[in-house]
Design an enzyme around this catalytic site. Structure first.
Site, PDB file in Angstrom:
ATOM      1  CG  ASN A  32      -1.740   1.047   1.508  1.00 49.12           C
ATOM      2  OD1 ASN A  32      -1.702   1.857   0.547  1.00 49.12           O
ATOM      3  ND2 ASN A  32      -2.490   1.196   2.605  1.00 49.12           N
ATOM      4  CG  LEU A  33       2.736   2.633  -3.636  1.00 52.11           C
ATOM      5  CD1 LEU A  33       3.036   2.968  -4.845  1.00 52.11           C
ATOM      6  CD2 LEU A  33       4.295   2.003  -2.955  1.00 52.11           C
ATOM      7  CG  HIS A  74      -6.216   1.878   6.057  1.00 49.53           C
ATOM      8  ND1 HIS A  74      -5.296   2.565   6.988  1.00 49.53           N
ATOM      9  CD2 HIS A  74      -5.130   0.917   5.473  1.00 49.53           C
ATOM     10  CE1 HIS A  74      -4.061   1.938   6.903  1.00 49.53           C
ATOM     11  NE2 HIS A  74      -4.136   1.061   6.139  1.00 49.53           N
ATOM     12  CD  GLU A  85      -3.050  -2.818   7.550  1.00 53.73           C
ATOM     13  OE1 GLU A  85      -2.266  -3.018   7.254  1.00 53.73           O
ATOM     14  OE2 GLU A  85      -3.952  -1.780   7.157  1.00 53.73           O
ATOM     15  N   GLY A 124       3.995  -2.735  10.391  1.00 50.38           N
ATOM     16  CA  GLY A 124       5.089  -2.717  10.587  1.00 50.38           C
ATOM     17  C   GLY A 124       5.776  -3.896  10.120  1.00 50.38           C
TER      18      GLY A 124
END
Ligand SMILES: O=C(CO)COP(=O)(O)O
Length: 214
Positions: free
Chosen positions: A6-7, A85, A133, A173
């Site tokens: 994911n940029l 997200h 996440e 991470g």
């Protein structure tokens, strides 16, 4: 293991990362995809790398200024999309609508969640996968698979209890092949990561390290 990079909105060169990801996927046989900014979907897809959107809106074609239309990202080469997200939190009804929009456009879906309870709720919406996440570990140096292995195992159990067909990914991470291998051992089917590649001095070397754990 599926590795999705994911940029976010990092100031990296999306074509540089996409080209490296394409080459490392070809050389290793690993499935690696890149999720750039919506504006970069077409040129990233043109490199030949598997390309995902970072978000699609719940709406279909119509009077929806500012939306990211699922059909538009699909037409520009995206094969899948992230939905929700920690950094782009949606209401449950909008997560549902975005999963339905992605389905209409034949996009694969991964719904991100902060914890196992949210993973269960997301799995009930029938995406292809969910990703756990923990927000406090995102962007950090310690992988979720090391810092909080229990949350990955609990996420796998939560999704399985709702719908065994929904895959579970983990992220936050992750930066090394060891992190990827540890996640696989905990039952994850894939990895979501960002800074470990997007902020790396050498994204190609970072990707090569990641697949070394497979
Ligand atoms: O949020 C993430 C991927 O969606 C994870 O980010 P980091 O890999 O930078 O921790």
């Amino acid at each position: 293991m599926f590795i999705l990079v994911n940029l976010k909105a990092y100031p990296c060169d999306p074509i540089d990362v996409a080209t490296a990801a394409r080459d490392v996927a070809e050389a290793s046989g690993a499935r690696i995809a890149v999720s750039p900014q919506a504006a970069d979907v077409a040129r990233v897809a043109d490199t030949g790398v598997e390309t995902w959107a970072q978000h699609v809106s719940p709406n279909a074609h119509g009077s929806h200024t500012g939306s990211t239309l699922a059909e538009a990202v699909a037409d520009n080469g995206a094969e899948g999309t992230l939905i929700n997200h920690s950094e782009n939190r949606l209401k449950l009804a909008d997560v549902d609508g975005s999963v339905r929009a992605a389905e209409r456009a034949d996009l694969e879906t991964i719904v991100c969640a902060n914890n196992p309870a949210q993973v269960g709720a997301a799995a009930a919406l029938g995406p292809d996968a969910v990703a756990v996440e923990p927000p406090e570990l995102i962007g950090g140096d310690v992988s979720v698979s090391t810092a909080d292995p229990g949350i990955v195992e609990d996420a796998v159990a939560a999704a399985d209890a709702v719908d065994p067909a929904v895959d579970v990914f983990c992220g936050a991470g992750v930066s090394t092949g060891e992190d990827v291998a540890a996640a696989a051992d905990l039952g994850a089917s894939g990895i979501l990561l960002a800074s470990g590649v997007a902020k790396a001095d050498d994204p190609r070397a970072a990707l090569e390290d990641l697949v070394s754990g497979l």
